[in-house]
Design a protein around this motif. Structure first.
Motif, mmCIF file in Angstrom:
data_model
loop_
_atom_site.group_PDB
_atom_site.id
_atom_site.type_symbol
_atom_site.label_atom_id
_atom_site.label_comp_id
_atom_site.label_asym_id
_atom_site.label_seq_id
_atom_site.Cartn_x
_atom_site.Cartn_y
_atom_site.Cartn_z
ATOM 1 N N VAL A 92 10.938 1.085 -0.477
ATOM 2 C CA VAL A 92 9.625 0.723 -1.016
ATOM 3 C C VAL A 92 9.018 -0.411 -0.206
ATOM 4 O O VAL A 92 7.835 -0.379 0.166
ATOM 5 N N LEU A 93 9.824 -1.430 0.086
ATOM 6 C CA LEU A 93 9.341 -2.554 0.889
ATOM 7 C C LEU A 93 8.869 -2.079 2.262
ATOM 8 O O LEU A 93 7.819 -2.517 2.755
ATOM 9 N N PHE A 94 9.622 -1.185 2.880
ATOM 10 C CA PHE A 94 9.241 -0.670 4.196
ATOM 11 C C PHE A 94 7.875 0.011 4.141
ATOM 12 O O PHE A 94 7.016 -0.215 5.012
ATOM 13 N N CYS A 95 7.643 0.803 3.116
ATOM 14 C CA CYS A 95 6.351 1.481 2.963
ATOM 15 C C CYS A 95 5.224 0.476 2.748
ATOM 16 O O CYS A 95 4.136 0.598 3.339
ATOM 17 N N LEU A 96 5.469 -0.520 1.907
ATOM 18 C CA LEU A 96 4.441 -1.527 1.637
ATOM 19 C C LEU A 96 4.110 -2.337 2.886
ATOM 20 O O LEU A 96 2.936 -2.603 3.176
ATOM 21 N N LEU A 97 5.144 -2.737 3.601
ATOM 22 C CA LEU A 97 4.896 -3.504 4.825
ATOM 23 C C LEU A 97 4.153 -2.666 5.857
ATOM 24 O O LEU A 97 3.228 -3.158 6.518
ATOM 25 N N ALA A 98 4.544 -1.406 5.995
ATOM 26 C CA ALA A 98 3.852 -0.536 6.950
ATOM 27 C C ALA A 98 2.376 -0.435 6.603
ATOM 28 O O ALA A 98 1.502 -0.583 7.476
ATOM 29 N N LYS A 99 2.085 -0.205 5.337
ATOM 30 C CA LYS A 99 0.687 -0.112 4.904
ATOM 31 C C LYS A 99 -0.062 -1.411 5.192
ATOM 32 O O LYS A 99 -1.203 -1.397 5.662
ATOM 33 N N VAL A 116 -3.530 3.651 5.636
ATOM 34 C CA VAL A 116 -3.119 4.967 5.139
ATOM 35 C C VAL A 116 -2.239 5.676 6.163
ATOM 36 O O VAL A 116 -1.198 6.256 5.818
ATOM 37 N N SER A 117 -2.629 5.604 7.420
ATOM 38 C CA SER A 117 -1.842 6.261 8.475
ATOM 39 C C SER A 117 -0.464 5.626 8.605
ATOM 40 O O SER A 117 0.553 6.319 8.744
ATOM 41 N N PHE A 118 -0.404 4.310 8.558
ATOM 42 C CA PHE A 118 0.884 3.612 8.667
ATOM 43 C C PHE A 118 1.782 3.942 7.475
ATOM 44 O O PHE A 118 3.004 4.045 7.621
ATOM 45 N N LEU A 119 1.193 4.083 6.300
ATOM 46 C CA LEU A 119 1.984 4.469 5.121
ATOM 47 C C LEU A 119 2.547 5.876 5.309
ATOM 48 O O LEU A 119 3.712 6.147 4.982
ATOM 49 N N GLN A 120 1.738 6.782 5.861
ATOM 50 C CA GLN A 120 2.216 8.140 6.147
ATOM 51 C C GLN A 120 3.379 8.102 7.144
ATOM 52 O O GLN A 120 4.349 8.856 7.008
ATOM 53 N N ILE A 121 3.274 7.228 8.125
ATOM 54 C CA ILE A 121 4.350 7.084 9.118
ATOM 55 C C ILE A 121 5.646 6.644 8.435
ATOM 56 O O ILE A 121 6.718 7.202 8.667
ATOM 57 N N ALA A 122 5.526 5.630 7.570
ATOM 58 C CA ALA A 122 6.710 5.099 6.884
ATOM 59 C C ALA A 122 7.352 6.154 5.989
ATOM 60 O O ALA A 122 8.587 6.248 5.903
ATOM 61 N N LYS A 123 6.519 6.957 5.323
ATOM 62 C CA LYS A 123 7.058 8.002 4.451
ATOM 63 C C LYS A 123 7.664 9.162 5.242
ATOM 64 O O LYS A 123 8.554 9.859 4.749
ATOM 65 N N ALA A 124 7.163 9.372 6.464
ATOM 66 C CA ALA A 124 7.620 10.509 7.271
ATOM 67 C C ALA A 124 9.001 10.289 7.878
ATOM 68 O O ALA A 124 9.689 11.248 8.240
ATOM 69 N N ALA A 176 -2.255 -16.304 9.554
ATOM 70 C CA ALA A 176 -3.307 -15.638 8.768
ATOM 71 C C ALA A 176 -2.872 -14.227 8.377
ATOM 72 O O ALA A 176 -3.117 -13.776 7.252
ATOM 73 N N PHE A 177 -2.204 -13.526 9.304
ATOM 74 C CA PHE A 177 -1.723 -12.178 8.999
ATOM 75 C C PHE A 177 -0.605 -12.229 7.964
ATOM 76 O O PHE A 177 -0.566 -11.425 7.029
ATOM 77 N N LEU A 178 0.298 -13.181 8.109
ATOM 78 C CA LEU A 178 1.397 -13.303 7.156
ATOM 79 C C LEU A 178 0.894 -13.702 5.772
ATOM 80 O O LEU A 178 1.506 -13.343 4.764
ATOM 81 N N ASP A 179 -0.215 -14.420 5.716
ATOM 82 C CA ASP A 179 -0.821 -14.712 4.410
ATOM 83 C C ASP A 179 -1.228 -13.422 3.712
ATOM 84 O O ASP A 179 -1.072 -13.274 2.497
ATOM 85 N N LEU A 180 -1.759 -12.468 4.494
ATOM 86 C CA LEU A 180 -2.119 -11.169 3.919
ATOM 87 C C LEU A 180 -0.878 -10.414 3.446
ATOM 88 O O LEU A 180 -0.917 -9.708 2.432
ATOM 89 N N VAL A 181 0.222 -10.565 4.177
ATOM 90 C CA VAL A 181 1.480 -9.932 3.766
ATOM 91 C C VAL A 181 1.950 -10.520 2.430
ATOM 92 O O VAL A 181 2.417 -9.799 1.549
ATOM 93 N N ILE A 182 1.797 -11.823 2.270
ATOM 94 C CA ILE A 182 2.166 -12.468 1.008
ATOM 95 C C ILE A 182 1.322 -11.902 -0.132
ATOM 96 O O ILE A 182 1.839 -11.511 -1.181
ATOM 97 N N ILE A 183 0.017 -11.853 0.092
ATOM 98 C CA ILE A 183 -0.918 -11.432 -0.955
ATOM 99 C C ILE A 183 -0.726 -9.969 -1.332
ATOM 100 O O ILE A 183 -0.688 -9.619 -2.517
ATOM 101 N N ASN A 184 -0.587 -9.109 -0.327
ATOM 102 C CA ASN A 184 -0.631 -7.660 -0.576
ATOM 103 C C ASN A 184 0.728 -6.984 -0.676
ATOM 104 O O ASN A 184 0.808 -5.841 -1.137
#
Length: 423
Positions: free
Chosen positions: A177-184, A193-201, A334-342
Motif C-alpha cells: 500500500v505504501l509503495f502505491c501511495l508513494l508512486a502516486k 494516475v500513471s505512476f499508480l498504475q505502474i506500482a500496481k502492475a 518542498a517535495f517531501l512536504d507533499l509526501v508528508i501531506i499526501n
C-alpha cells in the motif's frame, strides 16, 4: 429555499415556538426536536412533541412542500411509519400513512421571522468566490479552530477510503500500500494516475526481491512506464532494457498497458524519468520502509529518512540520449512536504485507525511543522484575511472550499451556522 435551512431552523428552534399549530389547527409543543443523524430515513429521530393534549414520541420528517412526501415515495417505506410530525415550508397536499391515518403537518414559514430569513438570504447570496467571503474573517477564533480540526479529520477519513481499497487489493499488505501511495505522490497531479498504475502492475513481491539492486528497480519502473520501449544508443538505456525484459521473463508477469507518462509542461526536475529513478533509489536504500515510516513524527525525521537522489546517470540527464549540465537530483524539502501531506499522514491515520488507536494530537502536531501549501485556493483565502501558518491550516481550507463552499453546504458548515446565529 433548501431543506438544509429547514433542518437548521428545526434543530436550533429558530422560529416562534409558543403558538405553533398544525394545519388542522391543533396546538404543537416541542419537548425535544430529536437527533439529527443525517442517516437514511426520517430527518430527526427520537423527537418528543405534544399535539393538543396528546404527547408523542417518534420521528420528524422535513420537506419544502408537503407533496414531497409522495415525490420521495415515503408512503411505501416502512422507515417513515413512525413519523409523528411532518414539518414543511409550504403545505400543498394532505399526507397519509399506509393505514390511511393523516400525518399532522406544521407549516414552518408561518413562524420564522423576517430577520432570520434575511440572514439566510444574505449568507447564500452569490458572491465572487464563496458565500461568506465578506464575513469569514469575523468568525470567532475558537469556533474556527474547532471547525478546522473537524475539517482536517474529515479530509483524512476521505483519503483513508482510497487506502483501505488498496489494502483490500494487496491482501492486507501495508508495505505494498505504501509503495502505491508513494508512486502516486511521486507522479504529482499530472502523472499520479500513471505512476499508480505502474506500482500496481509490478507485484510488490518482485520489488522486495529486487530492492538490493537499484538498476533492477529502475528497469522495472521505467520499463513498465513504457520509457524503454523505443530504441536507444545510450549504454545505460540498453542495460536497463535488457534488465527489464530479463525480469519480466524471470518473474513471469506480463507488461501492462499504462497511461502515457507526461513530460510536457513539467519542470525538468519533475520529469517522470527523474521521479521514477528517485523512487527506485528510495526502495533500494530502505527495505521494510513501512515500518520506518509509520512512526515518523517530525519533518526532520522525514527529511533524514527519505533524503535520496536519482541515480548517477541522471545527474547529467533528464531524458535518455540527451546529456544536460550536471546537477544532483535530490528530493527537495518542498517535495517531501507533499509526501508528508499526501502519503505519510493519511497512511498513519488509516493504519492506527485499523489498529484501534487514536493519534489525533500527534498528527496535528506533525502537520503544524509542515510548511503551508501555496496554491490559488490558499491565496484566495489569504485575500479575505484568512492566513495559514502551516500545512494543517492549508489542508483544512482546501477541505472547506472543496467539500463545503463548492457544494454550497453552508448549513452543514460550522462557519455558516455561526454567521446565521450571530446575525
Amino acid at each position: 429555499m433548501k431543506e438544509d435551512f429547514l433542518h437548521y431552523l428545526w434543530k436550533f428552534k429558530k422560529f416562534e415556538t409558543l403558538n405553533l399549530r398544525t394545519t388542522q389547527n391543533e396546538s404543537v409543543t416541542i419537548i425535544k426536536t430529536g437527533d439529527y443523524l443525517e442517516l437514511s430515513g426520517p430527518d430527526f429521530f427520537n423527537a418528543q412533541i405534544k399535539i393538543g393534549d396528546q404527547k408523542w414520541a417518534g420521528n420528524i420528517e422535513i420537506h419544502i412542500k408537503s407533496s414531497d412526501w409522495y415525490v420521495h415515495h415515503h408512503e411505501k417505506d416502512s422507515a417513515y411509519e413512525n413519523v409523528i410530525l411532518h414539518v414543511v415550508w409550504e403545505h400543498d397536499a394532505e399526507i397519509y400513512r399506509e393505514n390511511n391515518i393523516e400525518i399532522p403537518v406544521l407549516v414552518l414559514k408561518n413562524y420564522v421571522s423576517s430577520e432570520v430569513l434575511s440572514s439566510y438570504k444574505s449568507l447564500l447570496t452569490p458572491k465572487s468566490w464563496i458565500f461568506c467571503e465578506r464575513q469569514i474573517s469575523q468568525i470567532d477564533d475558537f469556533v474556527f479552530k474547532n471547525w478546522k480540526e473537524r475539517l482536517f479529520f474529515e479530509r483524512l477519513e476521505r483519503k483513508s477510503k482510497f487506502i483501505y481499497d488498496l489494502l483490500e487489493e494487496t491482501k492486507q499488505d501495508w508495505e505494498a500500500v505504501l509503495f502505491c501511495l508513494l508512486a502516486k505522490n511521486f507522479g504529482l497531479n499530472t502523472n499520479g494516475v500513471s505512476f499508480l498504475q505502474i506500482a500496481k502492475a509490478i507485484p510488490f513481491s518482485v520489488i522486495r526481491k529486487e530492492s538490493f539492486e537499484v538498476e533492477n528497480l529502475e528497469a522495472l519502473l521505467l520499463g513498465t512506464a513504457g520509457l524503454l520501449d523505443k530504441d536507444g544508443e545510450d549504454v545505460y538505456f540498453t542495460d536497463l532494457k535488457i534488465r527489464y525484459f530479463y525480469l519480466l521473463n524471470k518473474y513471469q508477469f506480463e507488461k501492462c498497458h499504462i497511461d502515457y507518462v507526461q513530460f510536457f509542461k513539467h519542470r525538468p526536475d519533475n520529469f517522470p524519468t527523474i521521479r521514477l529513478s528517485q523512487l527506485a533509489n528510495l526502495y533500494a536504500k530502505h527495505q521494510n520502509l513501512f515500518s520506518k515510516i509509520i512512526n515518523l513524527k517530525s519533518v526532520r525525521e522525514v527529511y533524514n529518512l527519505l533524503g535520496v537522489s536519482a541515480s548517477s546517470y541522471w545527474q547529467n540527464h533528464y531524458q535518455f540520449d540527451k546529456e544536460s549540465p550536471k546537477k544532483a537530483k535530490h528530493l527537495s524539502k518542498a517535495f517531501l512536504d507533499l509526501v508528508i501531506i499526501n502519503t505519510i499522514i493519511p497512511l498513519q491515520f488509516a493504519y492506527f485507525t485499523t489498529m484501534g488507536e487514536t493519534i489525533s494530537e500527534d498528527l496535528i502536531e506533525f502537520m503544524d511543522e509542515v510548511a503551508p501549501e501555496n496554491n490559488t485556493i490558499i491565496s484566495k483565502f489569504k485575500s479575505f484575511g484568512i492566513l495559514s501558518k502551516n500545512a494543517f491550516e492549508t489542508q483544512t481550507l482546501l477541505e472547506l472550499k472543496n467539500e463545503y463552499c463548492n457544494k454550497k453546504a453552508c448549513l452543514k458548515c460550522a462557519l455558516g451556522m455561526e454567521l446565521l446565529k450571530s446575525n
